[in-house]
Enzyme design. Structure first.
Site, PDB file in Angstrom:
ATOM      1  N   ASN A  15      -7.093   2.798  -5.448  1.00  0.00           N
ATOM      2  CA  ASN A  15      -5.992   2.313  -6.263  1.00  0.00           C
ATOM      3  C   ASN A  15      -5.347   3.509  -6.949  1.00  0.00           C
ATOM      4  O   ASN A  15      -5.819   4.647  -6.816  1.00  0.00           O
ATOM      5  CB  ASN A  15      -6.449   1.242  -7.267  1.00  0.00           C
ATOM      6  CG  ASN A  15      -7.501   1.751  -8.255  1.00  0.00           C
ATOM      7  OD1 ASN A  15      -7.470   2.909  -8.667  1.00  0.00           O
ATOM      8  ND2 ASN A  15      -8.422   0.883  -8.629  1.00  0.00           N
ATOM      9  N   GLU A  73      -7.640   5.593  -9.330  1.00  0.00           N
ATOM     10  CA  GLU A  73      -8.692   6.305  -8.600  1.00  0.00           C
ATOM     11  C   GLU A  73      -8.128   7.514  -7.865  1.00  0.00           C
ATOM     12  O   GLU A  73      -8.732   8.589  -7.866  1.00  0.00           O
ATOM     13  CB  GLU A  73      -9.362   5.359  -7.608  1.00  0.00           C
ATOM     14  CG  GLU A  73     -10.210   4.276  -8.264  1.00  0.00           C
ATOM     15  CD  GLU A  73     -10.600   3.173  -7.308  1.00  0.00           C
ATOM     16  OE1 GLU A  73     -11.481   2.381  -7.660  1.00  0.00           O
ATOM     17  OE2 GLU A  73      -9.993   3.087  -6.204  1.00  0.00           O
ATOM     18  N   ASP A 102     -11.788  -5.262  -2.890  1.00  0.00           N
ATOM     19  CA  ASP A 102     -12.749  -5.568  -1.826  1.00  0.00           C
ATOM     20  C   ASP A 102     -12.103  -6.429  -0.751  1.00  0.00           C
ATOM     21  O   ASP A 102     -12.405  -6.298   0.438  1.00  0.00           O
ATOM     22  CB  ASP A 102     -13.961  -6.299  -2.403  1.00  0.00           C
ATOM     23  CG  ASP A 102     -14.757  -5.433  -3.378  1.00  0.00           C
ATOM     24  OD1 ASP A 102     -14.938  -4.247  -3.084  1.00  0.00           O
ATOM     25  OD2 ASP A 102     -15.174  -5.952  -4.436  1.00  0.00           O
TER      26      ASP A 102
END
Length: 332
Positions: free
Chosen positions: A207, A210, A278
């Site tokens: 993302n 990150e 996820d």
């Protein structure tokens, strides 16, 4: 859109290995009874408790929900949370023989205390995390490696789901990436804190925050994000980098030099973004295993994420929901 609709049934029964930090998300629910006389806090009357898969376990759950055959590799404790997690995954047809019980380690748990009244919306008031921060013993690592080696040759794709709890050790990471590269099996990494150590992986999923942290950037705007994506792609020698941007959609960087902006499919019904990353990883991995291009795999994962953010907590999307979302979007 027709390409994506034709892709959905091809996801079924693809064998996917998910290696990573298996987390038990525990929800303790209570009804607000009164204020305590001991301290200015709420007293809750216990009403329910349940365990749902989190972390890498949520990735396995999402792959299974989309029709894939999943092999889970990781560690759970010999405790209530671990037993419940095994049962939850097993009930969905997920292969759990690769979940090693570490006698010296508890199951990673994130316990959420949920409170609400008869006329109020249930809300999370506190979260308690339980996790061992130390690397696994050599014996435990050897058991994981053995299970990976016994099953890897049958896989159509592999997910490395690294939440920072040491399941994906340097030995496991290097072996899996090298094997997948040699056998031309798609390998996708989703690493919260250490993505730059995954050199040679096929696809990188991050993302915005990150990606920024991986390169030492404090903030990322549209311009610096393009620069960050290119750097990650080059340094890791990956085939593609997918960066999710919340309400701004996704940005896909491919080795060919192509950069694609993928807008969100759902702007008005966001309820909870928990676990959406996820879902993205699961859908993209299955799509690549089914032979999709990186662009189509990213678009399909975008639709899957748009479905789960409408649901509370860690959630999954089904093939039927995917077809409906894609069909409705096409009609619009």
């Amino acid at each position: 859109m027709q390409t994506l609709l034709e892709l959905v049934p091809k996801l079924k029964d693809k064998k996917i290995m998910v290696i990573g930090d298996m987390v038990a998300d525990v929800y303790l629910e209570g009804k607000i009874a009164r204020i305590s006389r001991e301290a200015p806090v709420l007293i809750l009357e216990h009403s329910a408790e349940h365990v749902v898969p989190g972390g890498a376990a949520n990735a396995t759950y999402n792959v299974a929900a989309l029709g894939g055959e999943v092999f889970a590799m990781g560690v759970v404790g010999d405790d209530y949370a671990g037993n419940q997690l095994r049962q939850e995954l097993g009930d969905k047809g997920i292969h759990t023989d690769g979940l090693i019980s570490g006698p010296d380690r508890p199951t990673i748990t994130k316990t959420r205390i949920m409170a609400g009244g008869q006329a109020t919306v249930r809300q999370q008031i506190v979260r308690i995390d339980r996790e061992c921060k130390q690397p696994f013993s050599e014996e435990t690592e050897e058991k994981i490696v053995k299970s990976i080696k016994e099953n890897l040759s049958a896989m159509a794709a592999v997910v490395l789901s690294d939440y920072g709890s040491h399941t994906v050790s340097s030995r496991i990471r290097d072996y899996v990436i090298a094997y997948c590269k040699e056998m031309q099996i798609p390998c996708i990494v989703d690493s919260r804190y250490d993505v730059m150590s995954y050199k040679g992986v096929t696809v990188v999923k991050q993302n915005e925050s990150e990606a920024a942290a991986a390169l030492g950037l404090k903030t990322v705007d549209a311009v610096s994000l393009q620069h960050a994506g290119k750097i990650i792609l080059e340094r890791l020698e990956a085939e593609a980098v997918l960066i999710s941007r919340g309400p701004d959609g996704m940005m896909l960087f491919e080795r060919s030099g192509k950069i694609s902006n993928i807008p969100v499919t759902n702007k008005s019904e966001v309820y909870d973004v928990t676990g959406a990353g996820d879902t993205v990883v699961a859908a993209m991995t299955l799509a690549l295993a089914a032979g999709a291009s990186y662009y189509d795999a990213a678009r399909l994962s975008n639709f899957a994420a748009g479905i789960v953010v409408r649901k509370p907590g860690t959630a999954t999307s089904s093939p039927e929901e995917l077809r409906e979302a894609i069909g409705n979007h096409d009609g619009a």
